[in-house]
Design an enzyme around this catalytic site. Structure first.
Site, PDB file in Angstrom:
ATOM      1  N   LYS A  70       0.600  -1.102   0.030  1.00 23.37           N
ATOM      2  CA  LYS A  70      -0.215   0.471   0.260  1.00 23.37           C
ATOM      3  C   LYS A  70       0.650   1.545   0.217  1.00 23.37           C
ATOM      4  CE  LYS A  70      -1.527   2.212   3.638  1.00 23.37           C
ATOM      5  NZ  LYS A  70      -1.416   3.519   3.389  1.00 23.37           N
ATOM      6  N   GLU A 130      10.536   0.869  10.094  1.00 21.62           N
ATOM      7  CA  GLU A 130      11.355   2.298   9.608  1.00 21.62           C
ATOM      8  C   GLU A 130      10.844   3.249  10.752  1.00 21.62           C
ATOM      9  OE1 GLU A 130      14.533   1.100   9.391  1.00 21.62           O
ATOM     10  OE2 GLU A 130      14.733  -0.100   8.100  1.00 21.62           O
ATOM     11  N   CYS A 180      14.325  10.428   6.176  1.00 25.02           N
ATOM     12  CA  CYS A 180      14.156  10.177   7.635  1.00 25.02           C
ATOM     13  C   CYS A 180      16.113  10.314   8.239  1.00 25.02           C
ATOM     14  CB  CYS A 180      13.770   8.287   7.454  1.00 25.02           C
ATOM     15  SG  CYS A 180      14.408   7.361   6.340  1.00 25.02           S
ATOM     16  N   GLU A 234      11.688  15.624  15.230  1.00 25.31           N
ATOM     17  CA  GLU A 234      11.615  15.368  13.956  1.00 25.31           C
ATOM     18  C   GLU A 234      11.367  16.943  12.699  1.00 25.31           C
ATOM     19  OE1 GLU A 234      10.403  11.829  12.433  1.00 25.31           O
ATOM     20  OE2 GLU A 234      12.485  11.573  10.439  1.00 25.31           O
TER      21      GLU A 234
HETATM   22  P1  NAD Z   1       2.876   8.086   8.746  1.00 22.26           P
HETATM   23  O1  NAD Z   1       2.840   7.096   9.647  1.00 22.26           O
HETATM   24  O2  NAD Z   1       1.865   9.080   8.370  1.00 22.26           O
HETATM   25  O3  NAD Z   1       2.121   6.736   7.355  1.00 22.26           O
HETATM   26  C1  NAD Z   1       2.975   5.781   7.014  1.00 22.26           C
HETATM   27  C2  NAD Z   1       2.405   4.787   5.643  1.00 22.26           C
HETATM   28  O4  NAD Z   1       1.389   4.454   6.817  1.00 22.26           O
HETATM   29  C3  NAD Z   1       0.490   5.340   4.927  1.00 22.26           C
HETATM   30  O5  NAD Z   1       0.813   4.809   4.129  1.00 22.26           O
HETATM   31  C4  NAD Z   1       0.000   5.639   6.221  1.00 22.26           C
HETATM   32  O6  NAD Z   1      -1.484   5.474   4.808  1.00 22.26           O
HETATM   33  C5  NAD Z   1       0.233   4.766   6.738  1.00 22.26           C
HETATM   34  N1  NAD Z   1      -0.663   5.043   7.702  1.00 22.26           N
HETATM   35  C6  NAD Z   1      -1.195   5.381   8.469  1.00 22.26           C
HETATM   36  N2  NAD Z   1      -1.882   5.439   9.924  1.00 22.26           N
HETATM   37  C7  NAD Z   1      -2.100   3.483  10.350  1.00 22.26           C
HETATM   38  C8  NAD Z   1      -1.920   2.811  11.045  1.00 22.26           C
HETATM   39  N3  NAD Z   1      -2.589   3.056  12.280  1.00 22.26           N
HETATM   40  N4  NAD Z   1      -1.849   1.544  10.733  1.00 22.26           N
HETATM   41  C9  NAD Z   1      -1.221   1.811   9.468  1.00 22.26           C
HETATM   42  N5  NAD Z   1      -1.048   2.157   9.167  1.00 22.26           N
HETATM   43  C10 NAD Z   1      -0.771   3.410   9.024  1.00 22.26           C
HETATM   44  O7  NAD Z   1       4.716   8.357   7.910  1.00 22.26           O
HETATM   45  P2  NAD Z   1       4.791   9.339   6.516  1.00 22.26           P
HETATM   46  O8  NAD Z   1       3.885  11.119   7.841  1.00 22.26           O
HETATM   47  O9  NAD Z   1       3.881   9.259   5.144  1.00 22.26           O
HETATM   48  O10 NAD Z   1       6.271   9.181   6.536  1.00 22.26           O
HETATM   49  C11 NAD Z   1       7.423  10.023   6.615  1.00 22.26           C
HETATM   50  C12 NAD Z   1       7.361  10.187   7.902  1.00 22.26           C
HETATM   51  O11 NAD Z   1       8.332   8.278   7.698  1.00 22.26           O
HETATM   52  C13 NAD Z   1       8.602  10.120   8.912  1.00 22.26           C
HETATM   53  O12 NAD Z   1       8.452  10.544  10.427  1.00 22.26           O
HETATM   54  C14 NAD Z   1      10.085   9.863   8.864  1.00 22.26           C
HETATM   55  O13 NAD Z   1      11.037  10.108   9.186  1.00 22.26           O
HETATM   56  C15 NAD Z   1       9.833   8.188   8.241  1.00 22.26           C
HETATM   57  N6  NAD Z   1      10.247   7.156   7.967  1.00 22.26           N
HETATM   58  C16 NAD Z   1      11.052   6.614   7.717  1.00 22.26           C
HETATM   59  C17 NAD Z   1      12.601   6.046   6.932  1.00 22.26           C
HETATM   60  C18 NAD Z   1      12.831   5.117   7.572  1.00 22.26           C
HETATM   61  O14 NAD Z   1      13.869   4.222   6.572  1.00 22.26           O
HETATM   62  N7  NAD Z   1      12.958   4.836   8.515  1.00 22.26           N
HETATM   63  C19 NAD Z   1      12.002   6.180   5.754  1.00 22.26           C
HETATM   64  C20 NAD Z   1      11.264   7.064   5.092  1.00 22.26           C
HETATM   65  C21 NAD Z   1      10.394   7.985   5.901  1.00 22.26           C
END
Ligand code: NAD
Length: 477
Positions: free
Chosen positions: A173, A246, A280, A376
């Site tokens: 997804k 991650e 990230c 962050e």
């Molecule tokens: P997010 O957690 O809001 O969403 C990530 C994904 O999870 C999306 O596809 C979203 O639709 C889904 N999602 C949302 N709520 C959910 C739930 N309750 N259960 C299951 N899935 C759900 O994150 P974002 O805003 O899309 O991304 C930014 C964050 O991602 C930042 O904190 C960044 O540091 C982190 N990130 C980490 C890495 C890494 O490798 N460590 C890489 C990229 C981004």
């Protein structure tokens, strides 16, 4: 507002193109306006995807590794052949200027192919006169992959490549903010695999929780924020699904006094503002030794003033907008609070008024406990922090709930390496930024994650060990 055509891009379920009754609008962050519709998967469509993946699993698991690798290589070649089309779509939905968008799409194709250079070993823990003990790494079953919006294509491939190569089937997804390029990749590569092996579904906020709660998944591989990661882990606990998380970071770069400021300023700048700070592992706290603090601060501010932030589809934009309205509001709030508390803000070049644009912003030596340092930002906000000695800076760099990556910059590689060993993070770069390879694990410490991606350890996260004790003679049988 432009009229939107019906969803142009289909989901991939059981090897087929699937559309949906409901749709979600996809917004171009450079304009703030929707430009396309994506399918919104229903609960029944999720069910169909999980059922298809479940049916496909035994056949794919038993497909020889060489054939699984060949399918991934074909998929990689197809993505590589469509880089210009995918790049334009990527820029429109994600906002990143063309050069960076192209780098992600072609890098993802490369990554997919490079993963096939890995091999899953059979470990032999005993080979004596009486018996041989083999530890095989067998696939788990149906995997649930959830991806964020900041690197939508590369991070999808980081799940597709190892999950499928290890013999699992997948339901993936993308983020509701950036579904299109991933859906299009699904259309392009769906025929590379038997029906049901790779399923890609899109939807709104409800779809992620529906997926993580689904009993059909053996594992969840999730990239996103720490807050959501905790929710995923909680849900996964109910039926002991395997998880890889991650998550977020608050990455420190430590700049020692012996560096050549002019030579490295541009690298440091890109290491903090790449993808408009929405990475990230970008530098989110830059600790600069007091001897060179003013010089480097002024140089970084100069670069911010010279760097164009604008619509990624227009030539000359180095950085694009914030990807979505929610994140835009969060970063604006953080900056407003920093301003209101009297911090010194050094702004970069002016940005377009329309769309989700924020000027590159350097914060001059704020207190360690200010929000702009502790949180962050995930936007173009870089706090610079002055330090005097190594023990002090190591303590301050480690004083965060996160532990994703860090960097040390110094001519003295031995000292920099010694500092690297003292940082509580999964990755440390010395005199470089933002590096990763298909052969090296990325693993967050503390609240930055659970498990790891990439390299053999990342691949093995899509397997479970299975130990087989084989007697040397059949005497007892
Ligand atoms: P997010 O957690 O809001 O969403 C990530 C994904 O999870 C999306 O596809 C979203 O639709 C889904 N999602 C949302 N709520 C959910 C739930 N309750 N259960 C299951 N899935 C759900 O994150 P974002 O805003 O899309 O991304 C930014 C964050 O991602 C930042 O904190 C960044 O540091 C982190 N990130 C980490 C890495 C890494 O490798 N460590 C890489 C990229 C981004």
């Amino acid at each position: 507002m432009a009229t939107l055509a019906p969803a142009e891009f289909s989901m991939t379920i059981d090897g087929k193109a699937v559309t949906s009754a409901k749709t979600i609008p996809v917004i171009n962050p450079a304009t703030g306006e929707p430009f396309a519709l994506a399918p919104e998967a229903s609960a029944d469509q999720l069910e169909s995807a999980v059922e298809a993946a479940t049916r496909a699993f035994p056949g794919w698991r038993d497909t020889p590794m060489a054939e699984r690798k060949a399918a991934l290589i074909t998929a990689s070649d197809i993505i590589a052949a469509h880089v210009p089309e995918l790049t334009a779509l990527f820029t429109r939905e994600q906002g990143r200027p063309t050069e960076g968008a192209r780098a992600e799409v072609s890098g993802a194709a490369m990554w997919l192919k490079a993963t096939t250079l890995l091999d899953i070993p059979v470990d032999v823990t005993e080979d004596s006169e009486t018996r041989r003990i083999e530890v095989h790494h067998v696939p788990l079953g149906v995997v649930c992959g959830i991806v964020p919006w900041n690197f939508p294509v590369l991070l999808a491939i980081w799940k597709i490549a190892p999950a499928l190569m290890a013999g699992n089937t997948l339901v993936l997804k993308p983020s509701p903010f950036t579904p299109l390029t991933t859906l299009r990749i699904g259309e392009l590569i769906r025929d590379c695999f038997p029906a049901g092996v790779l399923n890609i579904i899109s939807g709104g906020d409800e779809l992620g929780p529906m997926m993580t709660a689904h009993k059909g998944f053996a594992k969840i591989t999730f990239t996103g924020s720490t807050a959501t990661g905790r929710r995923v882990m909680e849900t996964a606990a109910k039926d002991l699904k395997r998880i890889t998380l991650e998550l977020g970071g608050n990455d420190a770069a430590i700049i020692m006094p012996d560096v050549d400021v002019d030579a490295i300023a541009s690298e440091l700048f890109q290491g903090a503002f790449h993808n408009t700070g929405q990475v990230c592992v970008v530098t989110k706290r830059m600790f600069i030794h007091e001897d060179i603090y003013d010089q480097l601060r002024d140089r970084l501010h100069q670069l911010a003033k010279e760097t164009a932030v604008g619509d990624g589809a227009q030539q000359g934009s180095t950085y694009g907008p914030i990807q979505n309205a929610i994140q835009f509001a969060r970063v604006q709030d953080l900056l407003a609070e920093a301003r209101a508390s009297g911090l010194t803000m050094l702004e970069g070049a002016p940005v377009p008024k329309r769309g989700y644009f924020i000027p590159l912003t350097i914060v001059d030596n704020p207190p360690d406990n200010s929000r702009v340092v502790v949180e962050e930002a995930f936007g173009p906000v870089l706090p610079l922090l002055k330090f005097a000695d190594v023990d002090e800076v190591v303590r301050r760099a480690n004083d965060t709930e996160y532990g994703l990556s860090g960097a040390v910059w110094s001519k003295d590689i031995e000292q920099a390496t010694a500092i690297a060993h003292r940082l509580d993070t999964g990755t440390v770069w010395i005199n470089q930024n933002l590096q990763s390879t298909p052969f090296t694990p990325l693993a967050g410490a503390k609240q930055s994650g659970f498990g790891q991606e990439n390299g053999l350890p990342g691949l093995l996260e899509f397997t479970r060990p299975k130990s087989i004790y084989i007697p040397k003679s059949g005497a007892l049988a």
